[in-house]
Scaffold this motif. Structure first.
Motif, PDB file in Angstrom:
ATOM      1  N   LEU A  48      32.019  30.839  34.156  1.00  0.00           N
ATOM      2  CA  LEU A  48      31.280  31.701  35.080  1.00  0.00           C
ATOM      3  C   LEU A  48      29.814  31.830  34.677  1.00  0.00           C
ATOM      4  CD1 LEU A  48      33.915  34.501  35.706  1.00  0.00           C
ATOM      5  CD2 LEU A  48      33.119  32.797  37.350  1.00  0.00           C
ATOM      6  N   LYS A  49      29.569  31.976  33.388  1.00  0.00           N
ATOM      7  CA  LYS A  49      28.188  32.059  32.906  1.00  0.00           C
ATOM      8  C   LYS A  49      27.448  30.747  33.151  1.00  0.00           C
ATOM      9  CE  LYS A  49      28.958  35.658  29.483  1.00  0.00           C
ATOM     10  NZ  LYS A  49      28.996  35.989  28.039  1.00  0.00           N
ATOM     11  N   PHE A  50      28.148  29.632  33.001  1.00  0.00           N
ATOM     12  CA  PHE A  50      27.548  28.326  33.274  1.00  0.00           C
ATOM     13  C   PHE A  50      27.137  28.224  34.741  1.00  0.00           C
ATOM     14  CE2 PHE A  50      28.051  23.954  34.765  1.00  0.00           C
ATOM     15  CZ  PHE A  50      27.139  23.296  33.945  1.00  0.00           C
ATOM     16  N   PHE A  51      28.039  28.620  35.639  1.00  0.00           N
ATOM     17  CA  PHE A  51      27.717  28.588  37.071  1.00  0.00           C
ATOM     18  C   PHE A  51      26.532  29.505  37.374  1.00  0.00           C
ATOM     19  CE2 PHE A  51      32.391  27.512  37.764  1.00  0.00           C
ATOM     20  CZ  PHE A  51      32.141  26.162  37.909  1.00  0.00           C
ATOM     21  N   ARG A  52      26.523  30.667  36.763  1.00  0.00           N
ATOM     22  CA  ARG A  52      25.411  31.598  36.952  1.00  0.00           C
ATOM     23  C   ARG A  52      24.093  30.964  36.519  1.00  0.00           C
ATOM     24  NH1 ARG A  52      25.542  36.066  32.752  1.00  0.00           N
ATOM     25  NH2 ARG A  52      24.846  34.279  31.548  1.00  0.00           N
ATOM     26  N   ASP A  53      24.100  30.390  35.330  1.00  0.00           N
ATOM     27  CA  ASP A  53      22.872  29.824  34.772  1.00  0.00           C
ATOM     28  C   ASP A  53      22.411  28.570  35.502  1.00  0.00           C
ATOM     29  OD1 ASP A  53      23.044  31.883  32.943  1.00  0.00           O
ATOM     30  OD2 ASP A  53      23.788  30.618  31.308  1.00  0.00           O
ATOM     31  N   GLU A  54      23.342  27.723  35.894  1.00  0.00           N
ATOM     32  CA  GLU A  54      22.981  26.441  36.501  1.00  0.00           C
ATOM     33  C   GLU A  54      22.775  26.505  38.009  1.00  0.00           C
ATOM     34  OE1 GLU A  54      22.133  23.653  34.843  1.00  0.00           O
ATOM     35  OE2 GLU A  54      22.404  24.858  33.024  1.00  0.00           O
ATOM     36  N   LEU A  55      23.566  27.329  38.690  1.00  0.00           N
ATOM     37  CA  LEU A  55      23.486  27.382  40.149  1.00  0.00           C
ATOM     38  C   LEU A  55      22.790  28.633  40.673  1.00  0.00           C
ATOM     39  CD1 LEU A  55      27.063  26.129  41.107  1.00  0.00           C
ATOM     40  CD2 LEU A  55      24.934  24.814  41.006  1.00  0.00           C
ATOM     41  N   GLY A  56      22.591  29.603  39.791  1.00  0.00           N
ATOM     42  CA  GLY A  56      21.946  30.835  40.222  1.00  0.00           C
ATOM     43  C   GLY A  56      22.824  31.696  41.105  1.00  0.00           C
ATOM     44  N   VAL A  57      24.145  31.611  40.918  1.00  0.00           N
ATOM     45  CA  VAL A  57      25.073  32.426  41.705  1.00  0.00           C
ATOM     46  C   VAL A  57      25.355  33.727  40.966  1.00  0.00           C
ATOM     47  CG1 VAL A  57      26.148  30.497  42.920  1.00  0.00           C
ATOM     48  CG2 VAL A  57      27.059  31.202  40.720  1.00  0.00           C
ATOM     49  N   GLU A  58      25.716  34.737  41.723  1.00  0.00           N
ATOM     50  CA  GLU A  58      26.018  36.062  41.173  1.00  0.00           C
ATOM     51  C   GLU A  58      27.461  36.083  40.685  1.00  0.00           C
ATOM     52  OE1 GLU A  58      25.970  39.539  39.673  1.00  0.00           O
ATOM     53  OE2 GLU A  58      24.122  38.739  40.539  1.00  0.00           O
ATOM     54  N   VAL A  59      27.648  36.397  39.405  1.00  0.00           N
ATOM     55  CA  VAL A  59      28.999  36.417  38.844  1.00  0.00           C
ATOM     56  C   VAL A  59      29.315  37.726  38.110  1.00  0.00           C
ATOM     57  CG1 VAL A  59      29.104  33.895  38.619  1.00  0.00           C
ATOM     58  CG2 VAL A  59      28.297  35.268  36.699  1.00  0.00           C
ATOM     59  N   ALA A  60      28.424  38.705  38.181  1.00  0.00           N
ATOM     60  CA  ALA A  60      28.617  39.947  37.418  1.00  0.00           C
ATOM     61  C   ALA A  60      29.960  40.610  37.737  1.00  0.00           C
ATOM     62  CB  ALA A  60      27.468  40.915  37.671  1.00  0.00           C
ATOM     63  N   GLY A  61      30.307  40.695  39.003  1.00  0.00           N
ATOM     64  CA  GLY A  61      31.574  41.305  39.384  1.00  0.00           C
ATOM     65  C   GLY A  61      32.770  40.515  38.883  1.00  0.00           C
ATOM     66  N   LEU A  62      32.665  39.201  38.945  1.00  0.00           N
ATOM     67  CA  LEU A  62      33.757  38.355  38.454  1.00  0.00           C
ATOM     68  C   LEU A  62      33.903  38.484  36.940  1.00  0.00           C
ATOM     69  CD1 LEU A  62      33.131  35.118  40.552  1.00  0.00           C
ATOM     70  CD2 LEU A  62      34.754  36.963  41.018  1.00  0.00           C
ATOM     71  N   LEU A  63      32.771  38.503  36.236  1.00  0.00           N
ATOM     72  CA  LEU A  63      32.818  38.665  34.781  1.00  0.00           C
ATOM     73  C   LEU A  63      33.458  40.000  34.408  1.00  0.00           C
ATOM     74  CD1 LEU A  63      29.337  37.256  33.736  1.00  0.00           C
ATOM     75  CD2 LEU A  63      31.572  36.280  33.179  1.00  0.00           C
ATOM     76  N   GLU A  64      33.114  41.032  35.144  1.00  0.00           N
ATOM     77  CA  GLU A  64      33.691  42.351  34.876  1.00  0.00           C
ATOM     78  C   GLU A  64      35.204  42.336  35.075  1.00  0.00           C
ATOM     79  OE1 GLU A  64      33.434  46.744  36.839  1.00  0.00           O
ATOM     80  OE2 GLU A  64      31.541  45.665  36.581  1.00  0.00           O
ATOM     81  N   ARG A  65      35.657  41.686  36.142  1.00  0.00           N
ATOM     82  CA  ARG A  65      37.108  41.592  36.399  1.00  0.00           C
ATOM     83  C   ARG A  65      37.809  40.834  35.282  1.00  0.00           C
ATOM     84  NH1 ARG A  65      37.767  39.133  42.037  1.00  0.00           N
ATOM     85  NH2 ARG A  65      39.948  39.104  41.441  1.00  0.00           N
ATOM     86  N   VAL A  66      37.218  39.719  34.846  1.00  0.00           N
ATOM     87  CA  VAL A  66      37.829  38.930  33.773  1.00  0.00           C
ATOM     88  C   VAL A  66      37.894  39.753  32.490  1.00  0.00           C
ATOM     89  CG1 VAL A  66      37.630  36.878  32.315  1.00  0.00           C
ATOM     90  CG2 VAL A  66      37.118  36.715  34.750  1.00  0.00           C
ATOM     91  N   GLU A  67      36.814  40.435  32.159  1.00  0.00           N
ATOM     92  CA  GLU A  67      36.792  41.256  30.937  1.00  0.00           C
ATOM     93  C   GLU A  67      37.842  42.358  30.996  1.00  0.00           C
ATOM     94  OE1 GLU A  67      35.285  40.751  28.165  1.00  0.00           O
ATOM     95  OE2 GLU A  67      33.678  39.359  28.670  1.00  0.00           O
ATOM     96  N   THR A  68      37.999  42.996  32.155  1.00  0.00           N
ATOM     97  CA  THR A  68      38.985  44.060  32.317  1.00  0.00           C
ATOM     98  C   THR A  68      40.400  43.526  32.132  1.00  0.00           C
ATOM     99  OG1 THR A  68      37.546  45.287  33.813  1.00  0.00           O
ATOM    100  CG2 THR A  68      39.904  45.784  33.924  1.00  0.00           C
ATOM    101  N   ILE A  69      40.697  42.427  32.785  1.00  0.00           N
ATOM    102  CA  ILE A  69      42.053  41.862  32.702  1.00  0.00           C
ATOM    103  C   ILE A  69      42.302  41.292  31.308  1.00  0.00           C
ATOM    104  CG2 ILE A  69      43.568  40.064  33.619  1.00  0.00           C
ATOM    105  CD1 ILE A  69      42.384  40.735  36.378  1.00  0.00           C
ATOM    106  N   LYS A  70      41.271  40.735  30.685  1.00  0.00           N
ATOM    107  CA  LYS A  70      41.412  40.248  29.307  1.00  0.00           C
ATOM    108  C   LYS A  70      41.746  41.407  28.379  1.00  0.00           C
ATOM    109  CE  LYS A  70      38.930  38.068  25.526  1.00  0.00           C
ATOM    110  NZ  LYS A  70      37.630  37.687  24.990  1.00  0.00           N
ATOM    111  N   ALA A  71      41.069  42.542  28.532  1.00  0.00           N
ATOM    112  CA  ALA A  71      41.343  43.718  27.701  1.00  0.00           C
ATOM    113  C   ALA A  71      42.778  44.199  27.899  1.00  0.00           C
ATOM    114  CB  ALA A  71      40.349  44.832  28.013  1.00  0.00           C
ATOM    115  N   GLU A  72      43.245  44.217  29.146  1.00  0.00           N
ATOM    116  CA  GLU A  72      44.634  44.604  29.425  1.00  0.00           C
ATOM    117  C   GLU A  72      45.599  43.626  28.776  1.00  0.00           C
ATOM    118  OE1 GLU A  72      44.936  44.807  33.675  1.00  0.00           O
ATOM    119  OE2 GLU A  72      43.607  46.542  33.800  1.00  0.00           O
ATOM    120  N   PHE A  73      45.286  42.337  28.875  1.00  0.00           N
ATOM    121  CA  PHE A  73      46.120  41.301  28.258  1.00  0.00           C
ATOM    122  C   PHE A  73      46.206  41.520  26.750  1.00  0.00           C
ATOM    123  CE2 PHE A  73      46.239  37.288  25.934  1.00  0.00           C
ATOM    124  CZ  PHE A  73      47.424  36.734  26.401  1.00  0.00           C
ATOM    125  N   GLU A  74      45.058  41.792  26.123  1.00  0.00           N
ATOM    126  CA  GLU A  74      45.035  42.000  24.675  1.00  0.00           C
ATOM    127  C   GLU A  74      45.817  43.247  24.284  1.00  0.00           C
ATOM    128  OE1 GLU A  74      40.854  39.722  23.643  1.00  0.00           O
ATOM    129  OE2 GLU A  74      40.819  41.893  23.949  1.00  0.00           O
TER     130      GLU A  74
END
Length: 87
Positions: A48-74
């Motif tokens: 997601l960070k790669f897509f953000r950096d290379e394509l200039g797309v907004e991924v903040a919401g997606l990153l937040e969702r991944v971090e939340t679900i990762k924390a739940e998984f952990e």
């Protein structure tokens, strides 16, 4: 490979951004649901960070969702390990 050095307004970059939009709407949730390890979550975050950096797309919401679900998984992983240890 897409050359993004020219400001990102060429047709290939625009097509890649459009494809990312489709991924975001139709595929992202199933891909996130398939993550079964910390490494897979981390890989998704890196992508997601790669897509953000290379394509200039907004991924903040997606990153937040991944971090939340990762924390739940952990948390659940920790609970499973504790349960296995107790048995």
């Amino acid at each position: 490979m897409i050359d993004t050095s020219g400001g990102g307004e060429n047709s290939a970059v625009m097509a890649a951004r459009s494809a990312f939009g489709q991924l975001r709407r139709y595929i992202f949730d199933s891909g996130l649901g398939e993550c079964r390890s910390r490494e897979q979550f981390d890989g998704l975050i890196e992508d997601l960070k790669f897509f953000r950096d290379e394509l200039g797309v907004e991924v903040a919401g997606l990153l937040e969702r991944v971090e939340t679900i990762k924390a739940e998984f952990e948390d659940h992983e920790s609970e499973r390990a504790d349960h296995m240890h107790d048995e």
